[in-house]
Each structure stands twice: as structure tokens, then as C-alpha cells.
Design an enzyme around this catalytic site. Structure first.
Site, PDB file in Angstrom:
ATOM      1  N   ARG A 179       0.833  -1.217   0.000  1.00 26.09           N
ATOM      2  CA  ARG A 179       0.000   0.000   0.000  1.00 26.09           C
ATOM      3  C   ARG A 179       0.868   1.269   0.000  1.00 26.09           C
ATOM      4  O   ARG A 179       1.334   1.729   1.048  1.00 26.09           O
ATOM      5  CB  ARG A 179      -0.948  -0.010   1.198  1.00 26.09           C
ATOM      6  CG  ARG A 179      -2.137  -0.963   0.982  1.00 26.09           C
ATOM      7  CD  ARG A 179      -2.935  -1.157   2.230  1.00 26.09           C
ATOM      8  NE  ARG A 179      -2.198  -1.902   3.248  1.00 26.09           N
ATOM      9  CZ  ARG A 179      -2.656  -2.173   4.473  1.00 26.09           C
ATOM     10  NH1 ARG A 179      -3.849  -1.737   4.842  1.00 26.09           N
ATOM     11  NH2 ARG A 179      -1.920  -2.848   5.324  1.00 26.09           N
ATOM     12  N   ASP A 209       5.297  -6.397  -3.622  1.00 28.61           N
ATOM     13  CA  ASP A 209       4.612  -7.589  -3.121  1.00 28.61           C
ATOM     14  C   ASP A 209       5.725  -8.614  -2.896  1.00 28.61           C
ATOM     15  O   ASP A 209       6.390  -9.026  -3.857  1.00 28.61           O
ATOM     16  CB  ASP A 209       3.615  -8.073  -4.181  1.00 28.61           C
ATOM     17  CG  ASP A 209       2.829  -9.286  -3.724  1.00 28.61           C
ATOM     18  OD1 ASP A 209       3.324 -10.027  -2.845  1.00 28.61           O
ATOM     19  OD2 ASP A 209       1.727  -9.509  -4.256  1.00 28.61           O
ATOM     20  N   VAL A 210       5.938  -8.995  -1.644  1.00 28.73           N
ATOM     21  CA  VAL A 210       7.088  -9.872  -1.356  1.00 28.73           C
ATOM     22  C   VAL A 210       6.961 -11.253  -1.986  1.00 28.73           C
ATOM     23  O   VAL A 210       7.945 -11.997  -2.063  1.00 28.73           O
ATOM     24  CB  VAL A 210       7.354 -10.013   0.169  1.00 28.73           C
ATOM     25  CG1 VAL A 210       7.783  -8.694   0.773  1.00 28.73           C
ATOM     26  CG2 VAL A 210       6.156 -10.620   0.898  1.00 28.73           C
ATOM     27  N   TYR A 231      -0.856 -21.562   9.145  1.00 28.04           N
ATOM     28  CA  TYR A 231      -0.169 -20.356   9.652  1.00 28.04           C
ATOM     29  C   TYR A 231       1.011 -20.774  10.546  1.00 28.04           C
ATOM     30  O   TYR A 231       2.141 -20.322  10.353  1.00 28.04           O
ATOM     31  CB  TYR A 231      -1.136 -19.457  10.426  1.00 28.04           C
ATOM     32  CG  TYR A 231      -0.419 -18.266  11.037  1.00 28.04           C
ATOM     33  CD1 TYR A 231       0.142 -17.282  10.229  1.00 28.04           C
ATOM     34  CD2 TYR A 231      -0.266 -18.145  12.422  1.00 28.04           C
ATOM     35  CE1 TYR A 231       0.836 -16.206  10.783  1.00 28.04           C
ATOM     36  CE2 TYR A 231       0.422 -17.077  12.973  1.00 28.04           C
ATOM     37  CZ  TYR A 231       0.972 -16.108  12.144  1.00 28.04           C
ATOM     38  OH  TYR A 231       1.659 -15.044  12.691  1.00 28.04           O
ATOM     39  N   PRO A 244       6.670 -13.566  18.530  1.00 28.59           N
ATOM     40  CA  PRO A 244       5.702 -12.956  19.445  1.00 28.59           C
ATOM     41  C   PRO A 244       4.438 -13.802  19.612  1.00 28.59           C
ATOM     42  O   PRO A 244       4.036 -14.543  18.725  1.00 28.59           O
ATOM     43  CB  PRO A 244       5.330 -11.626  18.761  1.00 28.59           C
ATOM     44  CG  PRO A 244       6.258 -11.487  17.587  1.00 28.59           C
ATOM     45  CD  PRO A 244       6.686 -12.877  17.230  1.00 28.59           C
ATOM     46  N   GLY A 245       3.816 -13.594  20.761  1.00 32.50           N
ATOM     47  CA  GLY A 245       2.465 -14.101  20.985  1.00 32.50           C
ATOM     48  C   GLY A 245       1.467 -13.037  20.572  1.00 32.50           C
ATOM     49  O   GLY A 245       1.769 -12.165  19.744  1.00 32.50           O
ATOM     50  N   GLY A 261      -3.780  -4.211  18.356  1.00 39.01           N
ATOM     51  CA  GLY A 261      -3.572  -2.878  17.799  1.00 39.01           C
ATOM     52  C   GLY A 261      -3.005  -2.881  16.389  1.00 39.01           C
ATOM     53  O   GLY A 261      -2.680  -1.829  15.843  1.00 39.01           O
ATOM     54  N   THR A 262      -2.866  -4.065  15.795  1.00 36.69           N
ATOM     55  CA  THR A 262      -2.398  -4.149  14.400  1.00 36.69           C
ATOM     56  C   THR A 262      -3.564  -4.655  13.537  1.00 36.69           C
ATOM     57  O   THR A 262      -4.664  -4.895  14.037  1.00 36.69           O
ATOM     58  CB  THR A 262      -1.191  -5.109  14.265  1.00 36.69           C
ATOM     59  OG1 THR A 262      -1.658  -6.461  14.315  1.00 36.69           O
ATOM     60  CG2 THR A 262      -0.164  -4.875  15.379  1.00 36.69           C
ATOM     61  N   GLU A 263      -3.300  -4.841  12.259  1.00 30.92           N
ATOM     62  CA  GLU A 263      -4.363  -5.316  11.366  1.00 30.92           C
ATOM     63  C   GLU A 263      -4.435  -6.844  11.311  1.00 30.92           C
ATOM     64  O   GLU A 263      -5.241  -7.411  10.585  1.00 30.92           O
ATOM     65  CB  GLU A 263      -4.107  -4.780   9.945  1.00 30.92           C
ATOM     66  CG  GLU A 263      -4.184  -3.273   9.859  1.00 30.92           C
ATOM     67  CD  GLU A 263      -3.924  -2.753   8.450  1.00 30.92           C
ATOM     68  OE1 GLU A 263      -3.573  -3.562   7.562  1.00 30.92           O
ATOM     69  OE2 GLU A 263      -4.073  -1.545   8.261  1.00 30.92           O
TER      70      GLU A 263
END
Ligand code: NDP
Ligand code: 8X3
Length: 255
Positions: free
Chosen positions: A36, A57-58, A150, A180-181, A185-187
């Protein structure tokens, strides 16, 4: 490293945006990569001259190679690469999951990390300076219902990181895996639940999740460590989250 040039993939949201701000505020030049462009331009506006927005786009290996071959001179000497772009799609049991979601997770979380690393690692080795930081997840180590592909993609990130270290022995290049667990606050959950806001918010209900700034703190610590020290792996979770609990399915219970 006191300062240098850092590439952050997935810079347009969440952890990536927090990392861009953290490093640019400290005087680093940041290549902020994601799909984006408008979000990336906002980052450049916040840190003029220090942020270079890179729309990629990776999953597209050729586009990734071309983009990193063509960086402007001020950003071309990359010191740190944060392979952060990634996503979960769906939390259904494997027998109800969409094959397309699985393919997108593998393409982004596995191929994306591989594409970016393959494009940038030779330069780090040639310059004998650098640090690769890969964003794994607790889901790569600890199984949970609905984690199926995932978690498997993050297990790939885990082992790829450790095998990179094996290949880089004898060079000064460092590799760090961050796992991380649950982070609010992210998308991330909005994407996982295909835009369903209520399902996404429910993930963070009733406890204090970690936040993107906690991730930025951890990454910052690893790049600030003295050159003889490689922080190889950090697993970090909300205090309220633990992987404890073997599951036993009782006869008669619903599946
Ligand atoms: P967000 O959804 O907030 O951000 C994901 C970022 O990845 C976005 O900037 C998105 O940008 C980018 N991205 C996704 N697909 C592509 C692609 N094909 N090419 C380029 N960029 C892409 O997620 P988080 O910040 O929460 O997560 C960041 C990483 O941390 C992910 O790898 C995630 O798996 C991992 N993680 C997250 C946890 C959490 O609880 N939030 C916990 C553990 C790990 P755009 O759409 O503009 O391309
Ligand atoms: C995502 C972490 O705990 O939401 O990578 O599965 S968790």
C-alpha cells in the site's frame, strides 16, 4: 549498530510501522516496503529524507529482486533487514480451511521471506556487515486449533533463521528470530478474519495483549547489541498468555 540503513517489510501497518518510526526517529535510513503505497508515503512525510517508500509484493521474486537492485544511492547500502511482512488467513480447522488461504500464507510468510533474503543477503556478506531479523510467531512452536498452515509457515521461518546462522558462521552477519504471541492494535486479526471486526476484536478481549511498540523495543535491542553478540531467538508473549495445556478429546464431546 548505532545507525545505518534498515529494510522493513510489512511497513504499512502494525509492527512494521512501529519499526519505521522507531528507527527513523533515531536517525536510521529506512526502506519501508509493502503493497500500500499511500501508507508508505505517509511514513515518508513523517520522516522526510530518512524513509524511502518501496511498493512491493514480497511474493513476487522478480519484482523483489528488481526493487532491491534499484535502490537509490542513499538507501542502497543495507545493514539490517527485517522480514516482517506476513499474515494469517482463517482460523478454521484444517478440514474446513480454504486452500487459497493456505497458498497465500505460504507465498507470503515463506516465499516472501526467502525472496527478500535471497535478494539482500549476498550484499551483506560482500560488505561483511549486516543483520537479518525474521518475524516468526509463537504459532511456529506451539500448536493451537486453527493454527494449521499459519503455524507451519512460522515453523519454516524458525528453522530458516537457524539454518541461516549455520551458513553465516565465520561472517559477522547476525540473524535474529522474533517469535511474538498475541499482539493487539495491528491489522493482523482483521486480516485473519477476512475483515470481520467483531471476531477480530474478540481475540483481544479480557486481557492485556502485547503491542507493536513492544516488538519494536525487542528488535531495537537486538540491533543495539555489541557486534560479538547475536540475540538468536526471542519468544515474547502477553503475561496472560501461556502455551500450557495438553488437550484431551473426551468421548461424546463435539468436534
Ligand atoms: P499487520 O496485518 O498489521 O501488518 C502486516 C504487514 O504485512 C502489512 O504492512 C502488509 O502491508 C504487509 N504485507 C502482507 N502481505 C504482503 C505482501 N504480499 N507483500 C508485501 N507486504 C505484505 O500485522 P502485524 O504487524 O500484526 O504482523 C507483522 C508480522 O508479525 C507478521 O509476519 C505476523 O505473522 C507476525 N506476528 C503477528 C502477531 C500478532 O499477534 N499481531 C504475533 C506474532 C507474529 P500491505 O497490505 O500494504 O502489503
Ligand atoms: C500470531 C500469534 O498468538 O495470535 O502470530 O497465534 S497468536
Amino acid at each position: 549498530m548505532k545507525t545505518g540503513t534498515i529494510v522493513v517489510t510489512g511497513a504499512s501497518a502494525g509492527f512494521g510501522t512501529a519499526l519505521v518510526h522507531r528507527y527513523a526517529r533515531s536517525g536510521w535510513r529506512v526502506v519501508a516496503a509493502a503493497r500500500r503505497t499511500d501508507r508508505l508515503e505517509d511514513l515518508r512525510a513523517a520522516h522526510p529524507r530518512l524513509v524511502y517508500p518501496l511498493t512491493i509484493d514480497v511474493t513476487d521474486a522478480e519484482a523483489v529482486r528488481a526493487a532491491f537492485t534499484d535502490l537509490p544511492a542513499d538507501f542502497a547500502t543495507v545493514d539490517v533487514v527485517v522480514n516482517n511482512a506476513g499474515l494469517a488467513l482463517g482460523a478454521e480447522p484444517a478440514y474446513r480451511a480454504a486452500l487459497g488461504d493456505w497458498a497465500t500464507m505460504i507465498a507470503t510468510n515463506c516465499n516472501g521471506v526467502v525472496n527478500v533474503t535471497h535478494a539482500l543477503l549476498p550484499g551483506l556478506v560482500e560488505r561483511q556487515r549486516g543483520h537479518i531479523i525474521n518475524m516468526g510467531s509463537v504459532a511456529g512452536t506451539h500448536a493451537y486449533p486453527g493454527g494449521n498452515v499459519y503455524g507451519a509457515t512460522k515453523a519454516f521461518v524458525h528453522q530458516f533463521s537457524h539454518n541461516l546462522r549455520a551458513d553465516l558462521a565465520g561472517t559477522p552477519i547476525r540473524v535474529t528470530l522474533i517469535e511474538p504471541g498475541t499482539c493487539a492494535g495491528t491489522e493482523f486479526s482483521r486480516v485473519r478474519y477476512h475483515g470481520d471486526r467483531d471476531q477480530a476484536l474478540a481475540v483481544y478481549d479480557g486481557f492485556d495483549a502485547i503491542v507493536a511498540e513492544d516488538i519494536a523495543d525487542a528488535v531495537w535491542w537486538t540491533t543495539s547489541a555489541p557486534p560479538h553478540l547475536d540475540i538468536t531467538r526471542i519468544e515474547m508473549m502477553p503475561t496472560a498468555q501461556t502455551p500450557a495445556g495438553f488437550a484431551v478429546h473426551r468421548t461424546g464431546a463435539e468436534t
